[in-house]
Design a protein around this motif. Structure first.
Motif, PDB file in Angstrom:
ATOM      1  N   ALA A   1      -0.362  58.308  76.163  1.00  6.86           N
ATOM      2  CA  ALA A   1       1.002  57.879  75.900  1.00  6.86           C
ATOM      3  C   ALA A   1       1.035  56.904  74.739  1.00  6.86           C
ATOM      4  CB  ALA A   1       1.596  57.225  77.146  1.00  6.86           C
ATOM      5  N   GLY A   2       2.009  57.086  73.865  1.00  4.22           N
ATOM      6  CA  GLY A   2       2.207  56.182  72.754  1.00  4.22           C
ATOM      7  C   GLY A   2       1.377  56.496  71.527  1.00  4.22           C
ATOM      8  N   GLU A   3       0.360  57.322  71.658  1.00  2.00           N
ATOM      9  CA  GLU A   3      -0.432  57.683  70.494  1.00  2.00           C
ATOM     10  C   GLU A   3       0.021  59.049  70.009  1.00  2.00           C
ATOM     11  OE1 GLU A   3      -4.596  57.309  70.858  1.00  2.00           O
ATOM     12  OE2 GLU A   3      -4.469  55.347  71.799  1.00  2.00           O
ATOM     13  N   HIS A   4       0.088  59.190  68.702  1.00  2.00           N
ATOM     14  CA  HIS A   4       0.594  60.436  68.147  1.00  2.00           C
ATOM     15  C   HIS A   4      -0.192  60.783  66.893  1.00  2.00           C
ATOM     16  CE1 HIS A   4       3.174  63.436  66.441  1.00  2.00           C
ATOM     17  NE2 HIS A   4       3.266  62.734  65.353  1.00  2.00           N
TER      18      HIS A   4
ATOM     19  N   VAL B   1       3.333  68.781  74.460  1.00  2.00           N
ATOM     20  CA  VAL B   1       3.600  67.382  74.139  1.00  2.00           C
ATOM     21  C   VAL B   1       5.042  67.083  74.504  1.00  2.00           C
ATOM     22  CG1 VAL B   1       3.665  65.641  72.303  1.00  2.00           C
ATOM     23  CG2 VAL B   1       1.937  67.452  72.240  1.00  2.00           C
ATOM     24  N   VAL B   2       5.245  65.995  75.264  1.00  2.00           N
ATOM     25  CA  VAL B   2       6.584  65.578  75.669  1.00  2.00           C
ATOM     26  C   VAL B   2       6.890  64.230  75.028  1.00  2.00           C
ATOM     27  CG1 VAL B   2       8.099  64.974  77.597  1.00  2.00           C
ATOM     28  CG2 VAL B   2       6.381  66.785  77.879  1.00  2.00           C
ATOM     29  N   TYR B   3       7.900  64.207  74.164  1.00  2.00           N
ATOM     30  CA  TYR B   3       8.396  62.965  73.587  1.00  2.00           C
ATOM     31  C   TYR B   3       9.547  62.510  74.468  1.00  2.00           C
ATOM     32  CZ  TYR B   3       5.901  64.076  69.248  1.00  2.00           C
ATOM     33  OH  TYR B   3       4.945  64.350  68.311  1.00  2.00           O
TER      34      TYR B   3
ATOM     35  N   GLN C   1       7.203  55.495  65.030  1.00  2.00           N
ATOM     36  CA  GLN C   1       6.702  56.713  64.382  1.00  2.00           C
ATOM     37  C   GLN C   1       6.926  57.927  65.291  1.00  2.00           C
ATOM     38  OE1 GLN C   1       2.523  56.626  63.406  1.00  2.00           O
ATOM     39  NE2 GLN C   1       2.617  58.530  62.276  1.00  2.00           N
ATOM     40  N   ALA C   2       6.651  57.770  66.580  1.00  2.00           N
ATOM     41  CA  ALA C   2       6.873  58.866  67.535  1.00  2.00           C
ATOM     42  C   ALA C   2       8.358  59.195  67.641  1.00  2.00           C
ATOM     43  CB  ALA C   2       6.298  58.497  68.905  1.00  2.00           C
TER      44      ALA C   2
ATOM     45  N   ALA D   1      10.023  62.809  66.856  1.00  2.00           N
ATOM     46  CA  ALA D   1      10.830  63.532  67.839  1.00  2.00           C
ATOM     47  C   ALA D   1      12.165  63.965  67.224  1.00  2.00           C
ATOM     48  CB  ALA D   1      11.068  62.666  69.079  1.00  2.00           C
ATOM     49  N   VAL D   2      12.800  63.092  66.467  1.00  2.00           N
ATOM     50  CA  VAL D   2      14.068  63.432  65.802  1.00  2.00           C
ATOM     51  C   VAL D   2      13.837  64.557  64.798  1.00  2.00           C
ATOM     52  CG1 VAL D   2      15.853  62.559  64.232  1.00  2.00           C
ATOM     53  CG2 VAL D   2      15.117  61.173  66.188  1.00  2.00           C
TER      54      VAL D   2
END
Length: 94
Positions: free
Chosen positions: A2-5, A16-18, A50-51, A55-56
């Motif tokens: 979680a939190g790393e991308h 992958v779930v944002y 950044q994540a 996602a956007v």
């Protein structure tokens, strides 16, 4: 994790779930994945700018979550349980 991308994360066969912990649709989608034994990487957009931007971008400019990236690069935005069931191949399930 979680939190790393990384770009590499999205190119794996793992879903992958944002999303964010406060989001009911995110909790529901992750619960569906767990119930169906589908492995996934959870990325928290609330605490990772950044994540959030990624996602956007994946959602075509929409800010709705969850954004679910499927193996092969398909993207679902705010999917229902039926959307998840239709999009995730049986061989992706544990």
């Amino acid at each position: 994790m979680a939190g790393e991308h990384t770009e590499q994360t999205e190119q794996t066969e793992r879903i992958v779930v944002y999303g964010a912990d406060w989001c009911g649709d995110c909790r529901r989608a992750k619960a569906w994945l767990r119930r169906n034994e589908v492995p996934f990487t959870d990325i928290d957009v609330e605490h990772d700018e950044q994540a959030r931007q990624r996602a956007v971008e994946l959602a075509g400019g929409r800010t709705n979550i969850p954004v679910v990236v499927l193996p092969g690069g398909g993207v679902l935005v705010e999917p229902t349980d039926l959307d998840l069931a239709a999009a995730i191949p049986l061989d992706a399930r544990g």
